[in-house]
Design a protein around this motif. Structure first.
Motif, mmCIF file in Angstrom:
data_model
loop_
_atom_site.group_PDB
_atom_site.id
_atom_site.type_symbol
_atom_site.label_atom_id
_atom_site.label_comp_id
_atom_site.label_asym_id
_atom_site.label_seq_id
_atom_site.Cartn_x
_atom_site.Cartn_y
_atom_site.Cartn_z
ATOM 1 N N MET A 2 0.812 -1.215 0.000
ATOM 2 C CA MET A 2 0.000 0.000 0.000
ATOM 3 C C MET A 2 0.848 1.269 0.000
ATOM 4 N N GLY A 3 1.926 1.273 0.763
ATOM 5 C CA GLY A 3 2.801 2.445 0.823
ATOM 6 C C GLY A 3 3.422 2.771 -0.528
ATOM 7 N N GLU A 4 3.908 1.754 -1.212
ATOM 8 C CA GLU A 4 4.505 1.964 -2.535
ATOM 9 C C GLU A 4 3.463 2.447 -3.535
ATOM 10 N N ALA A 5 2.268 1.884 -3.472
ATOM 11 C CA ALA A 5 1.201 2.301 -4.384
ATOM 12 C C ALA A 5 0.823 3.760 -4.149
ATOM 13 N N LEU A 6 0.752 4.173 -2.888
ATOM 14 C CA LEU A 6 0.435 5.572 -2.583
ATOM 15 C C LEU A 6 1.529 6.511 -3.067
ATOM 16 N N GLN A 7 2.790 6.122 -2.870
ATOM 17 C CA GLN A 7 3.902 6.951 -3.338
ATOM 18 C C GLN A 7 3.865 7.114 -4.854
ATOM 19 N N GLU A 8 3.575 6.046 -5.582
ATOM 20 C CA GLU A 8 3.472 6.134 -7.040
ATOM 21 C C GLU A 8 2.315 7.032 -7.454
ATOM 22 N N PHE A 9 1.191 6.921 -6.750
ATOM 23 C CA PHE A 9 0.032 7.759 -7.045
ATOM 24 C C PHE A 9 0.351 9.230 -6.805
ATOM 25 N N ILE A 10 1.024 9.532 -5.695
ATOM 26 C CA ILE A 10 1.383 10.914 -5.371
ATOM 27 C C ILE A 10 2.316 11.482 -6.429
ATOM 28 N N LYS A 11 3.312 10.713 -6.851
ATOM 29 C CA LYS A 11 4.250 11.183 -7.873
ATOM 30 C C LYS A 11 3.568 11.338 -9.226
ATOM 31 N N ALA A 12 2.737 10.386 -9.590
ATOM 32 C CA ALA A 12 2.072 10.424 -10.897
ATOM 33 C C ALA A 12 1.124 11.622 -11.013
ATOM 34 N N ASN A 13 0.512 12.012 -9.907
ATOM 35 C CA ASN A 13 -0.441 13.117 -9.931
ATOM 36 C C ASN A 13 0.144 14.431 -9.419
ATOM 37 N N LYS A 14 1.456 14.462 -9.199
ATOM 38 C CA LYS A 14 2.184 15.661 -8.781
ATOM 39 C C LYS A 14 1.569 16.304 -7.536
#
Length: 98
Positions: free
Chosen positions: A11-23
């Motif tokens: 879950m942590g990695e998925a959230l980090q990717e989401f945050i980066k992808a959506n700036k």
């Protein structure tokens, strides 16, 4: 049948990717800076704090006590260091006490 690839993320990695992808890093940093101020300064300072805002690597803090503002201004560099350590990265370069 074709085999599925196992691309599971925690879950942590998925959230980090989401945050980066959506700036969303800047917005998250603003909230984190406010929380770090509350945590590190304690109730005595937080009671006199009107607003905490992060803009372009500068943390603006509005205080209702001029005496407290003067006391904190003497240790600005130490406060910046403590906040950045709490945040885990160097976000704050300058502290402005109002």
């Amino acid at each position: 049948m074709a085999k599925r690839k196992n691309n599971n993320l925690n879950m942590g990695e998925a959230l980090q990717e989401f945050i980066k992808a959506n700036k969303l890093e800047k917005g998250i940093d603003k909230v984190d800076a406010q929380e770090a101020w509350k945590k590190l300064m304690g109730n005595g300072v937080v009671n006199y704090t009107n607003a905490v805002e992060l803009r372009h690597e500068t943390l603006y803090v509005s205080l209702s006590s001029s005496v407290l503002r003067e006391e904190l201004s003497l240790g600005k560099s130490k406060i910046i260091t403590m906040l950045n350590e709490e945040l885990g990265k160097e976000i704050i370069k300058k502290l402005v006490l109002r």
